[in-house]
Enzyme design. Structure first.
Site, mmCIF file in Angstrom:
data_model
loop_
_atom_site.group_PDB
_atom_site.id
_atom_site.type_symbol
_atom_site.label_atom_id
_atom_site.label_comp_id
_atom_site.label_asym_id
_atom_site.label_seq_id
_atom_site.Cartn_x
_atom_site.Cartn_y
_atom_site.Cartn_z
ATOM 1 N N VAL A 1 0.677 -1.179 -0.068
ATOM 2 C CA VAL A 1 0.037 -0.100 -0.152
ATOM 3 C C VAL A 1 0.945 1.187 0.128
ATOM 4 O O VAL A 1 1.877 1.296 0.522
ATOM 5 C CB VAL A 1 -0.892 -0.073 1.154
ATOM 6 C CG1 VAL A 1 -1.909 1.324 1.271
ATOM 7 C CG2 VAL A 1 -1.823 -1.219 1.243
ATOM 8 N N CYS A 2 0.425 2.399 -0.786
ATOM 9 C CA CYS A 2 1.226 3.523 -0.796
ATOM 10 C C CYS A 2 2.491 3.598 -1.336
ATOM 11 O O CYS A 2 2.670 3.223 -2.235
ATOM 12 C CB CYS A 2 0.861 4.223 0.563
ATOM 13 S SG CYS A 2 1.551 5.744 0.970
ATOM 14 N N ILE A 3 3.553 3.755 -0.405
ATOM 15 C CA ILE A 3 4.974 3.899 -0.784
ATOM 16 C C ILE A 3 5.551 2.286 -0.582
ATOM 17 O O ILE A 3 6.683 2.119 -1.219
ATOM 18 C CB ILE A 3 5.609 4.706 0.001
ATOM 19 C CG1 ILE A 3 7.175 4.964 -0.435
ATOM 20 C CG2 ILE A 3 5.883 4.389 1.816
ATOM 21 C CD1 ILE A 3 7.341 5.777 -1.694
ATOM 22 N N PRO B 1 4.987 -0.233 -2.439
ATOM 23 C CA PRO B 1 5.567 -0.884 -3.374
ATOM 24 C C PRO B 1 6.966 -0.918 -3.708
ATOM 25 O O PRO B 1 7.594 -1.698 -4.545
ATOM 26 C CB PRO B 1 4.460 -0.528 -4.530
ATOM 27 C CG PRO B 1 3.335 -0.078 -3.781
ATOM 28 C CD PRO B 1 3.827 0.185 -2.476
ATOM 29 N N THR C 1 -1.797 -0.651 -4.322
ATOM 30 C CA THR C 1 -2.638 0.344 -4.416
ATOM 31 C C THR C 1 -2.181 1.865 -3.860
ATOM 32 O O THR C 1 -1.322 1.865 -2.932
ATOM 33 C CB THR C 1 -3.935 0.091 -3.819
ATOM 34 O OG1 THR C 1 -5.072 1.096 -3.956
ATOM 35 C CG2 THR C 1 -3.856 0.305 -2.168
#
Length: 222
Positions: A138-140, A142, A194
């Site tokens: 999620v968010c950073i 990845p 995401t």
């Protein structure tokens, strides 16, 4: 009747500027709980890189906190040292975002493309990949998947931030632009991502994207 899925949720502290993004973490936990999963919250027992005063948005000089202790706030104390969590005890794994991911779980916030990943995080991600079990980022977060699974050309999203996307692709991963309410699924590697607060702007659209991620994650785990 299908057996209950055990899903690990790795937290990086408590507070988006120096730890886990609290809203992302809670949305992840809520989506998982609503689907009847057994939650396995975990965090590394290490010192935070630094402490940030979230009212001022600036470092709190002279303060120090531990990631595991701070993360315990989010899950009412029901948390495990990441060193004691392995893929053999999980059906799926999720990393909520927050600057803690880029400061405590890896060094992306400081080192950019030359970042290093915390050994316990790398171990668990590689165990999950070897066992072909699904993971959500999620968010950073990845950037963790991109750094560790870039050699397999993992497909992920952080939304549309050009600089971060370029870093992701520099490791061999593939970046896909994505709206906050949507997800990107790499079915081959069983990785779901995401943008969440990489795009924002507030909790409702972030929650929508996270809920889709959780749904896809559990489908891959079935």
């Amino acid at each position: 009747m299908a057996s209950q899925k055990r899903v690990g949720v790795v937290l990086s502290g408590c507070g988006f500027l120096d730890g886990a993004e609290i809203q992302e973490a809670v949305c992840t936990l809520l989506s998982l709980d609503r689907r009847g999963t057994a939650l396995v919250a975990a965090a590394p027992d290490i010192e935070q890189r630094h402490v940030v005063d979230h009212l001022l948005g600036a470092p709190a000089e002279g303060e120090s906190r531990r990631v595991l202790t701070e993360a315990a706030r989010i899950v009412r104390g029901k948390i495990t040292d990441l060193a004691h969590v392995s893929a053999s005890g999980l059906d799926a794994l999720v990393f909520p975002g927050g600057f803690g991911v880029a400061k405590n779980l890896c060094s992306f916030a400081i080192d950019g493309r030359k970042m290093k990943v915390l050994p316990e995080v790398e171990r668990l991600v590689r165990e999950m990949r070897a066992a072909r079990k699904p993971m959500g980022f999620v968010c950073i977060a990845p950037v963790l998947a991109a750094k560790l699974l870039g050699g397999e050309q993992v497909k992920v999203t952080i939304g549309d931030d050009a600089e971060t996307a370029a870093a992701i692709e520099s490791w061999g991963a593939r970046h896909v632009e994505c709206r906050v309410e949507e997800i990107v699924v790499d079915e081959r590697l069983k990785v779901v991502s995401t943008p969440a607060y990489m795009l924002g702007p507030w909790i409702a659209p972030v929650a929508a994207g996270i809920d889709k991620l959780v749904s896809a994650l559990l489908e891959l785990a079935s």
